[in-house]
Design an enzyme around this catalytic site. Structure first.
Site, short mmCIF file in Angstrom:
data_model
loop_
_atom_site.label_atom_id
_atom_site.label_comp_id
_atom_site.label_asym_id
_atom_site.label_seq_id
_atom_site.Cartn_x
_atom_site.Cartn_y
_atom_site.Cartn_z
N LYS A 1 0.87 -1.24 -0.03
CA LYS A 1 -0.23 0.09 0.00
C LYS A 1 0.92 1.14 -0.12
O LYS A 1 1.96 1.24 0.54
CB LYS A 1 -1.22 -0.12 1.26
CG LYS A 1 -1.96 -1.11 1.09
CD LYS A 1 -3.36 -0.59 1.24
CE LYS A 1 -4.41 -1.68 0.74
NZ LYS A 1 -5.60 -1.77 1.51
N ARG B 1 -4.19 -10.39 4.34
CA ARG B 1 -4.22 -10.13 2.71
C ARG B 1 -3.09 -9.60 2.11
O ARG B 1 -2.77 -8.50 2.33
CB ARG B 1 -5.39 -9.02 2.36
CG ARG B 1 -5.99 -9.22 1.25
CD ARG B 1 -7.37 -8.45 0.81
NE ARG B 1 -7.50 -8.19 -0.41
CZ ARG B 1 -6.98 -7.41 -1.45
NH1 ARG B 1 -6.15 -6.28 -1.22
NH2 ARG B 1 -7.24 -7.22 -2.68
C1 8Y7 Z 1 -7.96 -4.36 0.89
C2 8Y7 Z 1 -9.10 -5.19 0.39
C3 8Y7 Z 1 -7.97 -3.81 -1.42
C4 8Y7 Z 1 -8.03 -4.33 2.30
C5 8Y7 Z 1 -9.75 -5.92 2.36
C6 8Y7 Z 1 -5.05 -2.97 -2.56
C7 8Y7 Z 1 -9.98 -5.44 -2.12
C8 8Y7 Z 1 -6.33 -2.23 -2.75
N1 8Y7 Z 1 -7.60 -3.49 -0.10
N2 8Y7 Z 1 -9.92 -5.67 1.19
N3 8Y7 Z 1 -9.03 -4.68 -1.06
N4 8Y7 Z 1 -8.76 -5.23 2.94
N5 8Y7 Z 1 -10.63 -6.50 3.12
O1 8Y7 Z 1 -4.20 -2.27 -2.48
O2 8Y7 Z 1 -7.21 -3.37 2.83
O3 8Y7 Z 1 -5.11 -4.02 -2.54
S1 8Y7 Z 1 -7.55 -3.27 -2.81
#
Ligand code: 8Y7
Length: 284
Positions: free
Chosen positions: A229, A263
């Site tokens: 990020k 994640r």
């Molecule tokens: C997150 C996410 C994204 C997160 C959850 C990226 C889909 C942006 N970020 N889902 N999704 N938490 N639960 O940089 O922080 O991956 S998209």
């Protein structure tokens, strides 16, 4: 060879109780996005996503998160038909691989179709606020990750404001847990996520991570998405392509503050960090 899932023997659909897992789980990120430089069309993007997913399983992912719509700051939504075209063939293929499949979507139509196809979890950055989203997840018997977001992806990074970010994010998540339970989603199937980068400044993000343990007393597991990020790049001054060390560090810090699901893009690196962590904490 694929390593056996830690969920094998459980019903992948109905009995996901992340809260009861003692050691943290790794959720590998699989994006299904059309490759504009190739004329392979839909088949190429499906095939790429499946290949990437298999690699993440081999690296030791415990669950995969499949997404067909970018939610990065400034991104614009795709229509239901296009998102379904991207995501459904990938979900249909991966449900045969003995690993729980999460689908990153905010659209009830996508939730319904992918749960029917065997998806275990819905990962919704909109926290099931779309009409019928709560009902679809409840009726499908799926697990859900409820994410906090201030604003919408298109404009969420334009001057986000909080009086007390930890309290406000927590109050929102508590309300959405209550709404989910009222709709018939049992607490064991609910996971919460403070939503790093979703309508937050660097300071907001760092404060949420610093006080992540404040989110662990709501009777549901905590998931974090910190991988690659921009908040990490702001701290290290590195480019996105060189964000593995900072991502792993942030993930491990989150684990010490009670995160149960990570994640991540870099499954192997995160797996190694967790192996060290697990070896240390099991000492008495
Ligand atoms: C997150 C996410 C994204 C997160 C959850 C990226 C889909 C942006 N970020 N889902 N999704 N938490 N639960 O940089 O922080 O991956 S998209």
């Amino acid at each position: 060879m694929l390593s056996p899932s830690r969920f094998s023997g459980l019903s992948l659909r109905k009995t996901l109780d992340f809260y009861s897992y003692q050691t943290p789980l790794i959720m590998g990120i699989v994006n299904v996005t059309p490759d504009s430089f190739s004329d392979g069309g839909l088949y190429a993007s499906t095939d790429n996503a499946i290949r990437h997913a298999v690699q993440l399983i081999e690296e030791g992912a415990d669950i995969l998160d499949i997404g067909g719509e970018s939610t990065r700051p400034g991104s614009v939504p795709v229509c239901v038909e296009e998102e379904l075209r991207r995501v459904l063939p990938v979900v249909r293929n991966l449900v045969n691989k003995n690993i729980p499949i999460s689908v990153d979507t905010s659209k009830p139509e996508i939730m319904r179709a992918t749960i029917k196809a065997g998806a275990t979890m819905i990962n919704d950055i909109n926290a099931l606020r779309a009409p019928e989203a709560l009902e679809v997840v409840a009726a499908g018997g799926a697990a859900v990750c409820i994410v906090h977001m201030q604003g919408k992806p298109k404009n969420m990074q334009v001057d986000p404001q909080y009086d007390d970010v930890v309290t406000e994010v927590k109050d929102f998540l508590r309300q959405r847990i209550d709404a989910a339970q009222a709709a018939g989603i049992p607490r064991e199937r609910i996971t919460i996520d403070p939503g790093f980068g979703f309508g937050k400044t660097l300071k907001h993000n760092l404060k949420l991570l610093r006080y992540l343990d404040h989110f662990t007393d709501m009777g549901v597991s905590v998931l974090v998405g910190l991988s690659r990020k921009s908040m990490l790049g702001e701290v290290t001054d590195n480019k996105v392509s060189n964000q593995i060390y900072s991502s792993v560090s942030a993930a491990l810090f989150a684990v010490t503050k009670g995160a149960k699901i990570l994640r991540v893009h870099d499954v192997k690196a995160t797996k190694d960090a967790l192996a060290v962590y697990n070896a240390v904490i099991k000492q008495t």
